[in-house]
Design a protein around this motif. Structure first.
Motif, PDB file in Angstrom:
ATOM      1  N   PHE A   7       8.133   9.224  -2.472  1.00  0.00           N
ATOM      2  CA  PHE A   7       6.926   8.569  -1.967  1.00  0.00           C
ATOM      3  C   PHE A   7       7.310   7.492  -0.962  1.00  0.00           C
ATOM      4  O   PHE A   7       8.479   7.129  -0.844  1.00  0.00           O
ATOM      5  CB  PHE A   7       6.091   7.987  -3.113  1.00  0.00           C
ATOM      6  N   THR A   8       6.321   7.012  -0.222  1.00  0.00           N
ATOM      7  CA  THR A   8       6.539   5.927   0.720  1.00  0.00           C
ATOM      8  C   THR A   8       5.556   4.808   0.441  1.00  0.00           C
ATOM      9  O   THR A   8       4.487   5.043  -0.139  1.00  0.00           O
ATOM     10  CB  THR A   8       6.362   6.386   2.189  1.00  0.00           C
ATOM     11  N   PHE A   9       5.916   3.607   0.856  1.00  0.00           N
ATOM     12  CA  PHE A   9       4.998   2.469   0.726  1.00  0.00           C
ATOM     13  C   PHE A   9       5.257   1.495   1.868  1.00  0.00           C
ATOM     14  O   PHE A   9       6.303   1.526   2.514  1.00  0.00           O
ATOM     15  CB  PHE A   9       5.134   1.790  -0.648  1.00  0.00           C
ATOM     16  N   THR A  10       4.259   0.654   2.126  1.00  0.00           N
ATOM     17  CA  THR A  10       4.344  -0.376   3.150  1.00  0.00           C
ATOM     18  C   THR A  10       4.148  -1.723   2.494  1.00  0.00           C
ATOM     19  O   THR A  10       3.180  -1.914   1.729  1.00  0.00           O
ATOM     20  CB  THR A  10       3.280  -0.165   4.247  1.00  0.00           C
ATOM     21  N   LEU A  11       5.042  -2.672   2.793  1.00  0.00           N
ATOM     22  CA  LEU A  11       4.965  -4.024   2.265  1.00  0.00           C
ATOM     23  C   LEU A  11       4.743  -4.979   3.419  1.00  0.00           C
ATOM     24  O   LEU A  11       5.523  -4.998   4.371  1.00  0.00           O
ATOM     25  CB  LEU A  11       6.248  -4.365   1.518  1.00  0.00           C
ATOM     26  N   LYS A  12       3.639  -5.748   3.341  1.00  0.00           N
ATOM     27  CA  LYS A  12       3.322  -6.735   4.382  1.00  0.00           C
ATOM     28  C   LYS A  12       3.480  -8.131   3.796  1.00  0.00           C
ATOM     29  O   LYS A  12       2.963  -8.416   2.736  1.00  0.00           O
ATOM     30  CB  LYS A  12       1.875  -6.548   4.864  1.00  0.00           C
TER      31      LYS A  12
ATOM     32  N   VAL B 268       0.837  -1.201   0.000  1.00  0.00           N
ATOM     33  CA  VAL B 268       0.000   0.000   0.000  1.00  0.00           C
ATOM     34  C   VAL B 268       0.870   1.248   0.000  1.00  0.00           C
ATOM     35  O   VAL B 268       1.973   1.256   0.535  1.00  0.00           O
ATOM     36  CB  VAL B 268      -0.961   0.024   1.217  1.00  0.00           C
ATOM     37  N   SER B 269       0.333   2.284  -0.640  1.00  0.00           N
ATOM     38  CA  SER B 269       1.038   3.561  -0.715  1.00  0.00           C
ATOM     39  C   SER B 269       0.016   4.677  -0.877  1.00  0.00           C
ATOM     40  O   SER B 269      -1.093   4.454  -1.363  1.00  0.00           O
ATOM     41  CB  SER B 269       2.007   3.562  -1.896  1.00  0.00           C
ATOM     42  N   ALA B 270       0.417   5.880  -0.499  1.00  0.00           N
ATOM     43  CA  ALA B 270      -0.450   7.048  -0.676  1.00  0.00           C
ATOM     44  C   ALA B 270      -0.453   7.507  -2.123  1.00  0.00           C
ATOM     45  O   ALA B 270      -1.367   8.197  -2.552  1.00  0.00           O
ATOM     46  CB  ALA B 270      -0.007   8.183   0.231  1.00  0.00           C
ATOM     47  N   VAL B 271       0.575   7.123  -2.899  1.00  0.00           N
ATOM     48  CA  VAL B 271       0.633   7.482  -4.319  1.00  0.00           C
ATOM     49  C   VAL B 271       0.142   6.306  -5.150  1.00  0.00           C
ATOM     50  O   VAL B 271       0.170   5.154  -4.715  1.00  0.00           O
ATOM     51  CB  VAL B 271       2.063   7.876  -4.770  1.00  0.00           C
ATOM     52  N   ARG B 272      -0.290   6.624  -6.342  1.00  0.00           N
ATOM     53  CA  ARG B 272      -0.750   5.595  -7.271  1.00  0.00           C
ATOM     54  C   ARG B 272       0.469   4.813  -7.740  1.00  0.00           C
ATOM     55  O   ARG B 272       1.439   5.385  -8.226  1.00  0.00           O
ATOM     56  CB  ARG B 272      -1.458   6.263  -8.445  1.00  0.00           C
ATOM     57  N   LEU B 273       0.450   3.492  -7.610  1.00  0.00           N
ATOM     58  CA  LEU B 273       1.602   2.667  -7.948  1.00  0.00           C
ATOM     59  C   LEU B 273       1.634   2.273  -9.423  1.00  0.00           C
ATOM     60  O   LEU B 273       2.587   1.653  -9.869  1.00  0.00           O
ATOM     61  CB  LEU B 273       1.626   1.415  -7.068  1.00  0.00           C
ATOM     62  N   THR B 274       0.606   2.622 -10.181  1.00  0.00           N
ATOM     63  CA  THR B 274       0.631   2.410 -11.620  1.00  0.00           C
ATOM     64  C   THR B 274       1.042   3.721 -12.273  1.00  0.00           C
ATOM     65  O   THR B 274       0.893   4.787 -11.692  1.00  0.00           O
ATOM     66  CB  THR B 274      -0.750   1.973 -12.146  1.00  0.00           C
TER      67      THR B 274
END
Length: 182
Positions: A176-181, A163-169
């Protein structure tokens, strides 16, 4: 714990423009400038070389500008053929629009992840910083940084594990930041 990845340029990007001497559409910028003075007026160009035939094209930086209106630091950098000035000018949207050119960043950047110690944890927060505004697909960055295929990264996005606050496409060129679970 927040990990930081950095997207760094490794060389100047190629300039996409049609060569008038051959059929090539790629030019290399090597950081060379041509400066020409006419009494109190000055012209300056960034020189780019055709990747195929080596023919030179000029991208106008200054055109008939009053010498006194040009900052002395800029003149010094032009005369010194400063490669960082060439990088700044190539990223200037006004210069690219005026000359109807685009940039090709393929092979001109690298991702510095700071090691792979973050891959074994249950959830990872990663901040991606851009040292220069290089347009890159986030899915490609994440795949390269985590050692996954792009299809696996897209599956993680679909499953809600990435998940991320920015569009990943699409492409991004800003931090930007993202979280990987896992």
């Amino acid at each position: 714990m927040l990990n930081t990845w950095v997207v760094m340029p490794t060389r100047l990007p190629l300039v996409l423009r049609r060569c008038h001497a051959c059929a090539s559409d790629r030019f290399r910028a090597n950081g060379k400038f041509r400066v020409n003075a006419h009494h109190k007026l000055i012209d300056a160009w960034l020189l780019v070389l055709c990747a195929s035939c080596g023919d030179t094209a000029k991208l106008t930086v200054l055109e008939r500008a009053q010498v006194r209106s040009v900052r002395p630091e800029l003149l010094d950098r032009l005369h010194a053929n400063d490669p960082s000035l060439a990088a700044e000018l190539l990223q200037d949207p006004l210069l690219r629009r005026r000359h109807r050119v685009a940039l090709d960043w393929d092979g001109a950047w690298r991702l510095d992840t700071g090691g792979s110690g973050h891959l074994g944890r249950e959830a990872v927060d990663i901040s991606v910083r851009f040292a220069a505004p290089i347009p890159v697909r986030p899915v490609r960055l994440i795949a390269e940084g985590c050692g996954l295929s792009r299809a696996e990264v897209e599956r993680l996005v679909t499953d809600g594990k990435l998940v991320s606050a920015v569009r990943l496409t699409g492409k991004v060129s800003a931090d930007f930041t993202f979280t990987l679970k896992h």
